[in-house]
Design an enzyme around this catalytic site. Structure first.
Site: not given
Ligand SMILES: Nc1nc2c(ncn2[C@@H]2O[C@H](COP(=O)(O)OP(=O)(O)O)[C@@H](O)[C@H]2O)c(=O)[nH]1
Ligand SMILES: Nc1ncnc2c1ncn2[C@@H]1O[C@H](COP(=O)(O)OP(=O)(O)O)[C@@H](O)[C@H]1O
Length: 351
Positions: A125, A218, A229
């Protein structure tokens, strides 16, 4: 040759085992002491933090790998003093706030936590940096490395491959920090089944509507990716709540409150100073010494000659060894009795 000996030799079947873990770099010589389920190896003429290694022969990790691969397995692991704090595995649906909560924790306790940088085949990203947020990689390369045993766990998530390399976890532990893993439920299940002891936390959204709002606000995914998702979120939450993988379930409604609850369950709510945690073993030994083994104690008798001859003992306690993350043998303890008098930079042959 006696018949019995000949028959015994015929019965021995030599196999070339699959070797897991990173091999120690070459040294001037080494010494070996057989223990119950692994061989202790002391390297001569290497750096203090690279002297003690183990070749695992029949540990839990080796037996697990033998089952998976269907071949004989041995594994290299480096000796580490004491026990590392249990890593923290955080899972939850996309957009629930895992990344945000982890950032808050790491910002508040920078010397305590380290992030396990996963590998992924998804595209970065805008603000994401290679090697910091993820190791962005190609599918064919990652698949090859998975086959070579470089990953603690891996899973296909939202159409891309993600995985935690053994090295990612080791790097954090070697820095004396507590490792945080942000991985999906499948990954958490694999880690639960591995030899790595960890704390498993599942983050739940207050509602599906709020989850959708967070994902959309986000603004990092396309509409198609958001829908994918959200479709996966239902199953993830269902599994997170019911699978018994997780030790704790946290609802991330109010961010500050959730952060406080997370700190509380990690024992950080009335935190004052960082507790001591393990690090690589650093023993200086002179070239001239002898070694003996009494029960679970390795006694290294160092005889330093020179201007002032002195004798010192190093007692290495191997009674509570543990394979933590594959690649490290933890639980070593040592005691040095007396002080060295000169040029202490090597390990000599054990007898
Ligand atoms: N099994 C596994 N899942 C992962 C790993 N790294 C990230 N993830 C998971 O992959 C999913 C997607 O992650 P990401 O593409 O960063 O998107 P986000 O969760 O929306 O921020 C999330 O549920 C993460 O917890 C990894 O090393 N192993
Ligand atoms: N408790 C909360 N209330 C409102 N917004 C939140 C909260 N926790 C996270 N966010 C927002 O939600 C979005 C997704 O959070 P993020 O940490 O990227 O989620 P994930 O890593 O689980 O995918 C971000 O824009 C973050 O700032």
């Amino acid at each position: 040759m006696e018949l019995a000996k000949q028959l015994l030799l015929l019965a021995i079947r030599w196999v070339r085992p699959t070797v897991r873990g990173t091999k120690p770099v070459l040294c001037n010589g080494l010494s070996a002491v057989p223990l119950e389920d692994r061989i202790l190896i002391l390297k001569k003429g290497s750096k203090p933090d690279d002297r003690i290694w183990f070749l695992e022969i029949d540990t839990q990790y080796v037996r697990q790998q033998q089952k998976i691969l269907g071949t004989e397995v041995v594994a290299w692991s480096k000796g580490v003093i004491g026990n590392a704090e249990k890593p923290v595995v955080i899972s939850g649906p996309s957009g629930v706030g895992k990344g945000t909560l982890i950032s808050m924790l790491m910002k508040e306790f920078p010397s305590m936590f380290g992030f396990s940088v996963s590998h992924t085949t998804r595209a970065p990203r805008g603000i994401e940096k290679d090697g910091v947020h993820y190791h962005f990689t190609e599918k064919s390369i990652m698949e090859k490395e998975i086959k070579e045993g470089k990953f603690l766990e891996f899973a296909s998530v939202h159409g891309n491959l993600y995985g935690t390399s053994v090295e990612a976890v080791e790097l954090v532990a070697d820095a004396g920090k507590r490792c945080i893993l942000d991985i999906d439920v499948q990954g958490a299940r694999s880690v639960r089944a591995s030899t790595l002891e960890a704390i498993f936390i599942f983050i739940c959204p207050p509602s599906m509507e709020e989850l959708e709002k967070r994902l959309r606000d986000r603004g990092t995914e396309t509409e198609e990716q958001i829908l994918k998702r959200l479709r996966n979120a239902d199953a993830e939450i269902e599994q997170g709540k019911s699978s018994q993988i997780f030790d704790f379930i946290l609802y991330n409604d109010n961010l500050e409150e959730c952060h406080e609850r997370l700190k509380k369950l990690l024992g950080l709510d009335d935190f004052v100073t960082a507790p001591p945690i393990s690090g690589p073993i650093e023993i200086d030994l002179p070239m001239d010494h002898s070694v003996s083994k009494i029960d679970n104690k390795i006694i290294i008798n160092c005889i330093s000659s020179g201007e002032k001859e002195s004798k010192n003992l190093v007692i290495l306690d191997v009674s509570s060894l543990k394979g933590g993350a594959p690649g490290r043998t933890r639980g070593l303890n040592f005691q040095a009795i007396g002080s060295f008098s000169n040029g202490l930079n090597g390990i000599d042959q054990l007898s």
